[in-house]
Design a protein around this motif. Structure first.
Motif, PDB file in Angstrom:
ATOM      1  N   ASP A  71     -35.143 -23.406   0.741  1.00  0.00           N
ATOM      2  CA  ASP A  71     -34.424 -22.841   1.882  1.00  0.00           C
ATOM      3  C   ASP A  71     -33.655 -23.901   2.658  1.00  0.00           C
ATOM      4  N   TYR A  72     -34.121 -25.136   2.657  1.00  0.00           N
ATOM      5  CA  TYR A  72     -33.348 -26.217   3.261  1.00  0.00           C
ATOM      6  C   TYR A  72     -32.066 -26.444   2.472  1.00  0.00           C
ATOM      7  N   ARG A  73     -32.226 -26.479   1.170  1.00  0.00           N
ATOM      8  CA  ARG A  73     -31.077 -26.766   0.301  1.00  0.00           C
ATOM      9  C   ARG A  73     -30.039 -25.638   0.323  1.00  0.00           C
ATOM     10  N   GLU A  74     -30.523 -24.403   0.417  1.00  0.00           N
ATOM     11  CA  GLU A  74     -29.623 -23.250   0.390  1.00  0.00           C
ATOM     12  C   GLU A  74     -29.171 -22.822   1.784  1.00  0.00           C
ATOM     13  N   SER A  81     -34.308 -17.601  11.088  1.00  0.00           N
ATOM     14  CA  SER A  81     -34.431 -17.670  12.541  1.00  0.00           C
ATOM     15  C   SER A  81     -33.839 -16.422  13.195  1.00  0.00           C
ATOM     16  N   SER A  82     -32.737 -15.926  12.643  1.00  0.00           N
ATOM     17  CA  SER A  82     -32.060 -14.762  13.220  1.00  0.00           C
ATOM     18  C   SER A  82     -32.854 -13.469  13.048  1.00  0.00           C
ATOM     19  N   ILE A  83     -33.773 -13.420  12.063  1.00  0.00           N
ATOM     20  CA  ILE A  83     -34.566 -12.201  11.859  1.00  0.00           C
ATOM     21  C   ILE A  83     -35.981 -12.339  12.431  1.00  0.00           C
ATOM     22  N   GLY A  84     -36.164 -13.368  13.278  1.00  0.00           N
ATOM     23  CA  GLY A  84     -37.413 -13.482  14.018  1.00  0.00           C
ATOM     24  C   GLY A  84     -38.452 -14.406  13.436  1.00  0.00           C
ATOM     25  N   TYR A  85     -38.097 -15.147  12.395  1.00  0.00           N
ATOM     26  CA  TYR A  85     -39.043 -16.109  11.830  1.00  0.00           C
ATOM     27  C   TYR A  85     -39.045 -17.381  12.673  1.00  0.00           C
ATOM     28  N   GLY A  86     -40.221 -17.974  12.811  1.00  0.00           N
ATOM     29  CA  GLY A  86     -40.347 -19.289  13.405  1.00  0.00           C
ATOM     30  C   GLY A  86     -40.771 -20.277  12.330  1.00  0.00           C
ATOM     31  N   PRO A  87     -40.887 -21.552  12.668  1.00  0.00           N
ATOM     32  CA  PRO A  87     -41.283 -22.567  11.676  1.00  0.00           C
ATOM     33  C   PRO A  87     -42.614 -22.268  11.005  1.00  0.00           C
ATOM     34  N   LEU A 147     -41.444 -31.457   6.356  1.00  0.00           N
ATOM     35  CA  LEU A 147     -40.883 -32.503   7.211  1.00  0.00           C
ATOM     36  C   LEU A 147     -39.600 -33.120   6.675  1.00  0.00           C
ATOM     37  N   PHE A 148     -39.437 -33.109   5.332  1.00  0.00           N
ATOM     38  CA  PHE A 148     -38.278 -33.789   4.741  1.00  0.00           C
ATOM     39  C   PHE A 148     -37.512 -32.836   3.829  1.00  0.00           C
ATOM     40  N   LYS A 149     -36.218 -32.684   4.114  1.00  0.00           N
ATOM     41  CA  LYS A 149     -35.418 -31.766   3.304  1.00  0.00           C
ATOM     42  C   LYS A 149     -34.989 -32.380   1.976  1.00  0.00           C
ATOM     43  N   ASN A 150     -35.097 -33.703   1.883  1.00  0.00           N
ATOM     44  CA  ASN A 150     -34.790 -34.374   0.627  1.00  0.00           C
ATOM     45  C   ASN A 150     -36.011 -34.279  -0.292  1.00  0.00           C
ATOM     46  N   ILE A 231     -35.341 -26.459  12.075  1.00  0.00           N
ATOM     47  CA  ILE A 231     -33.917 -26.163  12.282  1.00  0.00           C
ATOM     48  C   ILE A 231     -33.061 -27.360  11.879  1.00  0.00           C
ATOM     49  N   LYS A 232     -33.497 -28.564  12.258  1.00  0.00           N
ATOM     50  CA  LYS A 232     -32.730 -29.770  11.940  1.00  0.00           C
ATOM     51  C   LYS A 232     -32.534 -29.938  10.433  1.00  0.00           C
ATOM     52  N   ASN A 233     -33.593 -29.692   9.671  1.00  0.00           N
ATOM     53  CA  ASN A 233     -33.493 -29.845   8.210  1.00  0.00           C
ATOM     54  C   ASN A 233     -32.706 -28.707   7.566  1.00  0.00           C
ATOM     55  N   GLY A 234     -32.595 -27.591   8.276  1.00  0.00           N
ATOM     56  CA  GLY A 234     -31.946 -26.424   7.672  1.00  0.00           C
ATOM     57  C   GLY A 234     -30.468 -26.315   7.914  1.00  0.00           C
TER      58      GLY A 234
END
Length: 235
Positions: A71-74, A81-87, A147-150, A231-234
């Motif tokens: 999901d980070y990559r895509e 977040s827009s459909i109400g999901y949190g981390p 924690l890491f999107k890489n 959010i930052k990684n996404g």
């Protein structure tokens, strides 16, 4: 929705392959390295457990890091977040399908092993041992995936921590809890004693479940503390 995505992305195939590979290597290694001519069920169970605990952090981490980082990559985080999901909700909903896939495959392969050997006396005990070890590896790898999107960064850090845990555990018993499922710990020795003697005093399933539960709570706290990275990684 996550279960459907998991099916569409064929993630269950990766889970199936990794678990079956552990059982295959559990059979091959004693024969090829130790030159065992006739592998008993108890020897095989022990060998598979060794593969899962010694190589599992390397193999299963690839699957869990890939699934969470998708999901980070895509760039799907803003959609969630827009459909109400949190981390935390997103993290758990990504984790649950993987755990179910791996657990079901583990249940199946352990059962097939018992069928081939015509002995179900240790079916649930060995499944519990495999499951507990696997859950701990999934939880630890999932933190780095979050924690890491890489993907490479997450995998390498997970590898470094895994090796560091083993080094600390072997250097002092004080740090043995850091590598609870490793061969250097008493849990591994007690399992071997149980398989050779059948004495259930050496079985520590409840202790392992408590360990995994505490580990889960630590992981949840880490997700909550570093929730802004979601959010930052996404993006």
């Amino acid at each position: 929705m996550e279960l459907q995505r998991n099916i569409n992305s064929k993630n269950y195939l990766f889970c199936l392959i990794t678990v079956i590979s552990c059982f295959v290597f559990g059979y091959i290694l004693p024969i090829s390295i130790d030159h065992v001519e006739s592998l008993t069920l108890y020897d095989y169970f022990n060998s598979v457990y060794t593969v899962i605990t010694q190589f599992g952090p390397l193999v299963f981490s690839i699957v869990i890091i890939y699934v969470i980082n998708t999901d980070y990559r895509e760039k799907n985080i803003l959609f969630y977040s827009s459909i109400g999901y949190g981390p935390l909700k997103h993290f758990l909903f990504k984790l649950i399908p993987v755990c179910l896939n791996l657990s079901f495959t583990l249940l199946l392969t352990t059962g097939v092993t018992c069928i081939l050997y015509k002995d179900f006396s240790n079916y649930w005990i060995m499944f519990a041992y495999y499951e507990c070890a696997l859950l701990s590896e999934i939880l630890i790898a999932s933190v780095f995936a979050f924690l890491f999107k890489n993907i490479l960064m997450a995998f390498c850090l997970n590898l470094v921590v895994w090796i560091g845990q083993i080094i600390l555990s072997t250097s002092s018993k004080v740090f043995s809890i850091l590598a609870y499922y490793d061969a250097s710990n008493h849990l591994y020795d007690d399992l071997q004693k149980y398989l050779s003697s059948g004495n259930r005093a050496f079985v520590h399933i409840t202790q392992s479940l408590i360990y995994d539960f505490v580990l889960f709570l630590i992981v949840v706290m880490i997700i909550i503390v570093f929730r802004k990275r979601w959010i930052k990684n996404g993006v």
